[in-house]
Design a protein around this motif. Structure first.
Motif, PDB file in Angstrom:
ATOM      1  N   LYS A  78       0.824  -1.199   0.000  1.00  0.00           N
ATOM      2  CA  LYS A  78       0.000   0.000   0.000  1.00  0.00           C
ATOM      3  C   LYS A  78       0.862   1.256   0.000  1.00  0.00           C
ATOM      4  O   LYS A  78       0.534   2.242  -0.645  1.00  0.00           O
ATOM      5  N   SER A  79       1.975   1.209   0.710  1.00  0.00           N
ATOM      6  CA  SER A  79       2.832   2.390   0.755  1.00  0.00           C
ATOM      7  C   SER A  79       3.707   2.498  -0.489  1.00  0.00           C
ATOM      8  O   SER A  79       4.218   3.562  -0.784  1.00  0.00           O
ATOM      9  N   ILE A  81       2.652   1.870  -3.647  1.00  0.00           N
ATOM     10  CA  ILE A  81       1.857   2.285  -4.793  1.00  0.00           C
ATOM     11  C   ILE A  81       1.361   3.708  -4.549  1.00  0.00           C
ATOM     12  O   ILE A  81       0.748   4.011  -3.528  1.00  0.00           O
ATOM     13  N   ASP A  82       1.626   4.567  -5.520  1.00  0.00           N
ATOM     14  CA  ASP A  82       1.192   5.952  -5.409  1.00  0.00           C
ATOM     15  C   ASP A  82      -0.319   6.016  -5.664  1.00  0.00           C
ATOM     16  O   ASP A  82      -0.804   5.545  -6.689  1.00  0.00           O
ATOM     17  N   LYS A  83      -1.046   6.621  -4.730  1.00  0.00           N
ATOM     18  CA  LYS A  83      -2.509   6.662  -4.839  1.00  0.00           C
ATOM     19  C   LYS A  83      -2.963   7.530  -6.001  1.00  0.00           C
ATOM     20  O   LYS A  83      -4.026   7.304  -6.562  1.00  0.00           O
ATOM     21  N   ARG A  84      -2.164   8.503  -6.395  1.00  0.00           N
ATOM     22  CA  ARG A  84      -2.557   9.359  -7.523  1.00  0.00           C
ATOM     23  C   ARG A  84      -2.629   8.553  -8.811  1.00  0.00           C
ATOM     24  O   ARG A  84      -3.496   8.791  -9.646  1.00  0.00           O
ATOM     25  N   VAL A  86      -3.351   5.317  -9.046  1.00  0.00           N
ATOM     26  CA  VAL A  86      -4.552   4.488  -8.962  1.00  0.00           C
ATOM     27  C   VAL A  86      -5.793   5.322  -9.276  1.00  0.00           C
ATOM     28  O   VAL A  86      -6.661   4.905 -10.056  1.00  0.00           O
ATOM     29  N   PHE A  87      -5.891   6.502  -8.687  1.00  0.00           N
ATOM     30  CA  PHE A  87      -7.046   7.366  -8.960  1.00  0.00           C
ATOM     31  C   PHE A  87      -7.064   7.823 -10.412  1.00  0.00           C
ATOM     32  O   PHE A  87      -8.137   7.967 -11.010  1.00  0.00           O
TER      33      PHE A  87
END
Length: 163
Positions: A78-79, A81-84, A86-87
Motif C-alpha cells: 500500500k505504501s 503504490i502511489d494513490k494518484r 490508482v485514482f
C-alpha cells in the motif's frame, strides 16, 4: 572410484551379498593390493566415524529468531503504490465508460413507437445424431466420473487433514 574400491566400500558398509562378502574377504587376505586399499578405506572410515558432530548451542535458535525480530519489517504494498496513479486509472476508465454510454444514448432514436418487434430468425437445423453417438456420450460420462471422483478424493483428503 574404481571397481576394487567400490567392492571394499560395499564390504565395509555391509551392503554386499554374502557371496560377494566371502569373495572380498578372500581377496583381502590373498592380494596385497586389495589389503592396502582395504586398510586405507578402513582408516578413512574410522576417521569419519570418530569426528565429532558439530551441534549448535542450546540458544542458537532463540538468538536467530531474536535477530530476525530486530530486522525492519518491509514496507507493505500500500505504501509502495502511489494513490494518484490508482485514482488516475480509475478516472480514465470511468470517463471512458461514461463517454461510451453517452454516445450510445445519443444515437438511439427515441421517437419510435412504443411497440417493439423482434425480427424473425430461422435457426439452421442441427442433426445431433452425427456428432453424439452412444460411444461419445459414454466416453464423456466416463471422463466426467473420473474427474468427479478425483475432486471428491481431494475434498475428502482436505477434510481429513483438517481434522
Amino acid at each position: 572410484m574404481n571397481l576394487i574400491e567400490q567392492r571394499i566400500w560395499d564390504y565395509l558398509d555391509g551392503t554386499d551379498t554374502p557371496q560377494q562378502r566371502e569373495l572380498t574377504e578372500q581377496l583381502i587376505k590373498a592380494d596385497p593390493f586389495y589389503r592396502q586399499i582395504y586398510e586405507e578405506c578402513k582408516s578413512f572410515n574410522s576417521l569419519v566415524y570418530a569426528a565429532d558432530q558439530d551441534e549448535p548451542s542450546m540458544g542458537f535458535t532463540r538468538n536467530v529468531m531474536e535477530r530476525i525480530d530486530m530486522e525492519p519489517v518491509p514496507a507493505s504494498f500500500k505504501s509502495l503504490i502511489d494513490k494518484r496513479i490508482v485514482f488516475g486509472i480509475i478516472a480514465f476508465f470511468l470517463f471512458t465508460i461514461t463517454a461510451l454510454l453517452g454516445v450510445l444514448f445519443y444515437q438511439i432514436d427515441w421517437s419510435q413507437a412504443t411497440g417493439f418487434k423482434v425480427p424473425e430468425l430461422m435457426m439452421p437445423t442441427f442433426d445431433s445424431s452425427k456428432y453424439l453417438s452412444s460411444t461419445y456420450i459414454n466416453i464423456f460420462l466416463f471422463i466426467d466420473i473420473i474427474i468427479g471422483l478425483y475432486l471428491f478424493d481431494g475434498f475428502l483428503r482436505k477434510r481429513l487433514k483438517s481434522k
